[in-house]
Design a protein around this motif. Structure first.
Motif, PDB file in Angstrom:
ATOM      1  N   GLY A 285       0.789  -1.218   0.000  1.00  0.00           N
ATOM      2  CA  GLY A 285       0.000   0.000   0.000  1.00  0.00           C
ATOM      3  C   GLY A 285       0.822   1.269   0.000  1.00  0.00           C
ATOM      4  O   GLY A 285       2.048   1.262  -0.200  1.00  0.00           O
ATOM      5  N   ARG A 286       0.134   2.375   0.280  1.00  0.00           N
ATOM      6  CA  ARG A 286       0.774   3.694   0.225  1.00  0.00           C
ATOM      7  C   ARG A 286       1.841   3.859   1.294  1.00  0.00           C
ATOM      8  O   ARG A 286       2.748   4.694   1.154  1.00  0.00           O
ATOM      9  CB  ARG A 286      -0.311   4.778   0.366  1.00  0.00           C
ATOM     10  N   TYR A 287       1.758   3.081   2.369  1.00  0.00           N
ATOM     11  CA  TYR A 287       2.744   3.169   3.443  1.00  0.00           C
ATOM     12  C   TYR A 287       4.162   2.862   2.962  1.00  0.00           C
ATOM     13  O   TYR A 287       5.140   3.169   3.642  1.00  0.00           O
ATOM     14  CB  TYR A 287       2.379   2.219   4.594  1.00  0.00           C
ATOM     15  N   THR A 288       4.300   2.264   1.779  1.00  0.00           N
ATOM     16  CA  THR A 288       5.615   1.935   1.236  1.00  0.00           C
ATOM     17  C   THR A 288       6.404   3.194   0.874  1.00  0.00           C
ATOM     18  O   THR A 288       7.637   3.134   0.742  1.00  0.00           O
ATOM     19  CB  THR A 288       5.454   1.021   0.004  1.00  0.00           C
ATOM     20  N   ILE A 289       5.728   4.312   0.741  1.00  0.00           N
ATOM     21  CA  ILE A 289       6.416   5.559   0.431  1.00  0.00           C
ATOM     22  C   ILE A 289       7.530   5.824   1.436  1.00  0.00           C
ATOM     23  O   ILE A 289       8.654   6.184   1.070  1.00  0.00           O
ATOM     24  CB  ILE A 289       5.426   6.742   0.412  1.00  0.00           C
ATOM     25  N   GLY A 290       7.242   5.633   2.708  1.00  0.00           N
ATOM     26  CA  GLY A 290       8.245   5.868   3.736  1.00  0.00           C
ATOM     27  C   GLY A 290       9.460   4.981   3.576  1.00  0.00           C
ATOM     28  O   GLY A 290      10.604   5.424   3.750  1.00  0.00           O
ATOM     29  N   THR A 291       9.225   3.715   3.217  1.00  0.00           N
ATOM     30  CA  THR A 291      10.321   2.763   3.061  1.00  0.00           C
ATOM     31  C   THR A 291      11.264   3.174   1.941  1.00  0.00           C
ATOM     32  O   THR A 291      12.487   3.194   2.113  1.00  0.00           O
ATOM     33  CB  THR A 291       9.762   1.356   2.773  1.00  0.00           C
ATOM     34  N   VAL A 369      -3.177  12.416  -1.887  1.00  0.00           N
ATOM     35  CA  VAL A 369      -2.444  11.357  -2.586  1.00  0.00           C
ATOM     36  C   VAL A 369      -1.668  11.925  -3.769  1.00  0.00           C
ATOM     37  O   VAL A 369      -0.552  11.494  -4.068  1.00  0.00           O
ATOM     38  CB  VAL A 369      -3.421  10.259  -3.058  1.00  0.00           C
ATOM     39  N   LEU A 370      -2.261  12.901  -4.422  1.00  0.00           N
ATOM     40  CA  LEU A 370      -1.653  13.487  -5.622  1.00  0.00           C
ATOM     41  C   LEU A 370      -0.692  14.617  -5.245  1.00  0.00           C
ATOM     42  O   LEU A 370      -0.790  15.746  -5.730  1.00  0.00           O
ATOM     43  CB  LEU A 370      -2.754  13.999  -6.549  1.00  0.00           C
ATOM     44  N   ASP A 371       0.253  14.299  -4.352  1.00  0.00           N
ATOM     45  CA  ASP A 371       1.187  15.310  -3.864  1.00  0.00           C
ATOM     46  C   ASP A 371       2.529  15.257  -4.579  1.00  0.00           C
ATOM     47  O   ASP A 371       3.502  15.866  -4.141  1.00  0.00           O
ATOM     48  CB  ASP A 371       1.397  15.144  -2.356  1.00  0.00           C
ATOM     49  N   GLY A 372       2.589  14.507  -5.687  1.00  0.00           N
ATOM     50  CA  GLY A 372       3.813  14.452  -6.471  1.00  0.00           C
ATOM     51  C   GLY A 372       4.609  13.167  -6.362  1.00  0.00           C
ATOM     52  O   GLY A 372       5.565  12.962  -7.114  1.00  0.00           O
ATOM     53  N   TYR A 373       4.222  12.280  -5.435  1.00  0.00           N
ATOM     54  CA  TYR A 373       4.955  11.014  -5.320  1.00  0.00           C
ATOM     55  C   TYR A 373       4.015   9.906  -4.857  1.00  0.00           C
ATOM     56  O   TYR A 373       3.207  10.124  -3.961  1.00  0.00           O
ATOM     57  CB  TYR A 373       6.119  11.128  -4.331  1.00  0.00           C
ATOM     58  N   PRO A 374       4.164   8.717  -5.468  1.00  0.00           N
ATOM     59  CA  PRO A 374       5.012   8.412  -6.625  1.00  0.00           C
ATOM     60  C   PRO A 374       4.444   9.050  -7.909  1.00  0.00           C
ATOM     61  O   PRO A 374       3.351   9.631  -7.875  1.00  0.00           O
ATOM     62  CB  PRO A 374       4.966   6.891  -6.694  1.00  0.00           C
ATOM     63  N   ALA A 375       5.165   8.884  -8.996  1.00  0.00           N
ATOM     64  CA  ALA A 375       4.772   9.567 -10.239  1.00  0.00           C
ATOM     65  C   ALA A 375       3.366   9.207 -10.668  1.00  0.00           C
ATOM     66  O   ALA A 375       2.618  10.058 -11.167  1.00  0.00           O
ATOM     67  CB  ALA A 375       5.778   9.237 -11.347  1.00  0.00           C
ATOM     68  N   HIS A 376       2.985   7.944 -10.485  1.00  0.00           N
ATOM     69  CA  HIS A 376       1.652   7.499 -10.906  1.00  0.00           C
ATOM     70  C   HIS A 376       0.748   7.257  -9.694  1.00  0.00           C
ATOM     71  O   HIS A 376       0.039   6.251  -9.599  1.00  0.00           O
ATOM     72  CB  HIS A 376       1.767   6.241 -11.773  1.00  0.00           C
ATOM     73  N   ALA A 377       0.751   8.227  -8.769  1.00  0.00           N
ATOM     74  CA  ALA A 377      -0.043   8.114  -7.548  1.00  0.00           C
ATOM     75  C   ALA A 377      -1.539   8.001  -7.832  1.00  0.00           C
ATOM     76  O   ALA A 377      -2.287   7.449  -7.021  1.00  0.00           O
ATOM     77  CB  ALA A 377       0.221   9.314  -6.646  1.00  0.00           C
ATOM     78  N   GLN A 378      -1.982   8.496  -8.987  1.00  0.00           N
ATOM     79  CA  GLN A 378      -3.391   8.373  -9.355  1.00  0.00           C
ATOM     80  C   GLN A 378      -3.842   6.917  -9.343  1.00  0.00           C
ATOM     81  O   GLN A 378      -5.020   6.615  -9.111  1.00  0.00           O
ATOM     82  CB  GLN A 378      -3.618   8.976 -10.743  1.00  0.00           C
ATOM     83  N   THR A 379      -2.903   6.009  -9.542  1.00  0.00           N
ATOM     84  CA  THR A 379      -3.224   4.580  -9.527  1.00  0.00           C
ATOM     85  C   THR A 379      -3.832   4.171  -8.189  1.00  0.00           C
ATOM     86  O   THR A 379      -4.744   3.336  -8.145  1.00  0.00           O
ATOM     87  CB  THR A 379      -1.960   3.745  -9.815  1.00  0.00           C
ATOM     88  N   PHE A 380      -3.339   4.730  -7.089  1.00  0.00           N
ATOM     89  CA  PHE A 380      -3.917   4.425  -5.775  1.00  0.00           C
ATOM     90  C   PHE A 380      -5.407   4.755  -5.758  1.00  0.00           C
ATOM     91  O   PHE A 380      -6.225   3.976  -5.252  1.00  0.00           O
ATOM     92  CB  PHE A 380      -3.224   5.243  -4.684  1.00  0.00           C
ATOM     93  N   LEU A 381      -5.771   5.910  -6.292  1.00  0.00           N
ATOM     94  CA  LEU A 381      -7.164   6.345  -6.285  1.00  0.00           C
ATOM     95  C   LEU A 381      -8.019   5.502  -7.223  1.00  0.00           C
ATOM     96  O   LEU A 381      -9.160   5.146  -6.891  1.00  0.00           O
ATOM     97  CB  LEU A 381      -7.246   7.823  -6.671  1.00  0.00           C
ATOM     98  N   ASP A 382      -7.463   5.165  -8.376  1.00  0.00           N
ATOM     99  CA  ASP A 382      -8.206   4.323  -9.323  1.00  0.00           C
ATOM    100  C   ASP A 382      -8.456   2.940  -8.727  1.00  0.00           C
ATOM    101  O   ASP A 382      -9.553   2.378  -8.885  1.00  0.00           O
ATOM    102  CB  ASP A 382      -7.429   4.194 -10.635  1.00  0.00           C
TER     103      ASP A 382
END
Length: 433
Positions: A285-291, A369-382
């Motif tokens: 999930g999105r929590y991987t951003i921190g890692t 979510v659309l704060d610039g990271y990752p590049a295709h963050a829209q995928t999370f919302l879709d």
């Protein structure tokens, strides 16, 4: 934070919850507001689990809420460990000291709904002036929180298991196509994905890592055109596409193209494997951003949806947690107000912006979510808008999803066939009814 993997309460605890029923309110001293009067003085005690950084965000929300509603005092009761949280909540319900509002995990929500301990919030969600309106949520995210036409909790946030990918690992394996670019062109097919996995494996790397829980096996079945459930009836053991998908999934684990993240040794866990460029894909999930940010060079990582045979974006699993109101609260109007604003788009922005580790469950808060990271963050919302939470028939039964995951682990280890695994799953579900 929605959990990576479900953790299960003991059956005895579930039985005690059923006996506790609608036991008392958290503060035990809440002055009840006059009916319909949200200006009357009240205290709302609410509870959740979380890390120190998450709890700080909750306190920020509390402060904003109390500044807006000076007549309502809000108190947070926190439990650091998810595994300890529900046991404590159960004890509070039994002793009639439970909070007015509380989180419930997606692997526990069915138990709490069936116990009668949760307030029916249908009218709150569907009121003409609702600040967290039902229509702003993906209806498939309510899962076991809904019984017939009644709703007893709402998802406070979700986490799609997107396929994170390491551009460095893909490049090392001679892969020149970008998965997200293929997905945008409608060319992110199962074959394209598996071709990349084969190249990674040939280079001595892991293709893809998955956690062994319901979202992996049911997500794969769904993405490959199969059906796991028809309503509350399990049908995967008789659905040809589902059987073929599970057979394929099992073989990919057996030949080590896919790896069960849960089984990796201590000190060389999945996060370590991924940030050291030893795996191409990781379903998380999105929590991987921190890692990946802590590892340095986060631009080397991006996300993509799960593949499908025809390249069309599929529906896959969503981890979730829920916010519920104690049916026995002594401050129902204040509790409903707090509950609604916590779930609202504005409330979720407060909790999840600036590096939050989950995806808003409600439309209108997508900017976090659309704060610039990752590049295709829209995928999370879709993925949120197309996805589904654990099937209600399964998540209502304590330990059932965990028992089923054990059967799938036997498949992944080559100890059972796809058909045997699905038949065993059908047997477990039948015995649980």
């Amino acid at each position: 934070m929605t959990s990576k993997r479900p953790k299960i309460l003991a059956a005895a605890a579930a039985a005690a919850l059923m006996l506790s029923g609608c036991s008392g309110s958290g503060s035990g001293q809440n002055p009840a507001p006059a009916p319909g009067d949200s200006s009357a003085p009240a205290t709302v005690v609410w509870s959740t689990w979380g890390t120190p950084s998450e709890l700080k965000r909750y306190e920020e929300f509390n402060a904003k809420f109390m500044a807006k509603h000076s007549n309502i005092k809000v108190t947070l009761q926190s439990v650091p460990s998810y595994s300890d949280y529900h046991a404590k909540l159960l004890a509070q319900l039994t002793s009639k000291t439970a909070p007015d509002v509380f989180y419930v995990g997606d692997d526990k929500i069915g138990q709490f709904v069936d116990s009668g301990a949760l307030m029916d919030v249908t009218e709150v969600l569907k009121a003409p002036n609702a600040v967290a309106p039902y229509d702003a949520f993906n209806p498939a995210t309510f899962g076991a929180a809904t019984v017939n036409d009644q709703i007893f909790a709402a998802p406070n946030d979700v986490n799609p298991d997107a396929l994170w990918y390491d551009k460095t690992a893909l490049k090392d394996a001679g892969i020149t196509d970008d998965p997200a670019t293929l997905a945008a062109a409608g060319k992110w097919t199962t074959q394209a994905f598996l071709d990349m996995n084969a190249k990674l494996k040939n280079k001595g790397k892991t293709g893809t890592m998955f956690w062994n829980y319901w979202a992996t096996h049911y997500g794969w079945i769904s993405s490959q055109g199969g059906k796991a459930y028809d309503g509350d009836k399990f049908v995967a053991n008789t659905d040809a596409a589902a059987i073929a998908a599970v057979d394929q999934l099992g073989k990919l684990f057996q030949n080590k193209t896919f790896v069960v993240a849960d089984t990796l040794p201590s000190g060389a866990g999945a996060d370590s494997v991924f940030i050291s460029h030893k795996a191409g894909f990781f379903a998380q999930g999105r929590y991987t951003i921190g890692t990946v940010k802590e590892a340095g060079k986060p631009e080397n990582y991006d996300i993509v949806d799960w593949p499908s045979p025809d390249g069309k974006a599929p529906s896959t699993g969503l981890a979730a947690s829920y916010l519920a109101i104690n049916a026995a609260t002594k401050a129902p109007d204040a509790a409903k107000l707090f509950w609604s604003e916590f779930l609202s788009a504005e409330g979720q922005k407060t909790r999840l912006s600036g590096g939050g580790n989950a995806v808003p469950s409600i439309k209108g808060a997508d900017d976090v979510v659309l704060d610039g990271y990752p590049a295709h963050a829209q995928t999370f919302l879709d993925m949120r808008d197309r996805g589904f939470v654990d099937y209600a028939a399964e998540s209502r039964v304590p330990g059932l999803s965990s028992d089923i995951a054990k059967k799938f682990l036997e498949l992944y280890q080559g100890k059972a066939s796809a058909q045997d695994t699905l038949n065993a799953t059908a047997d477990l579900i039948a015995k649980a009814k």
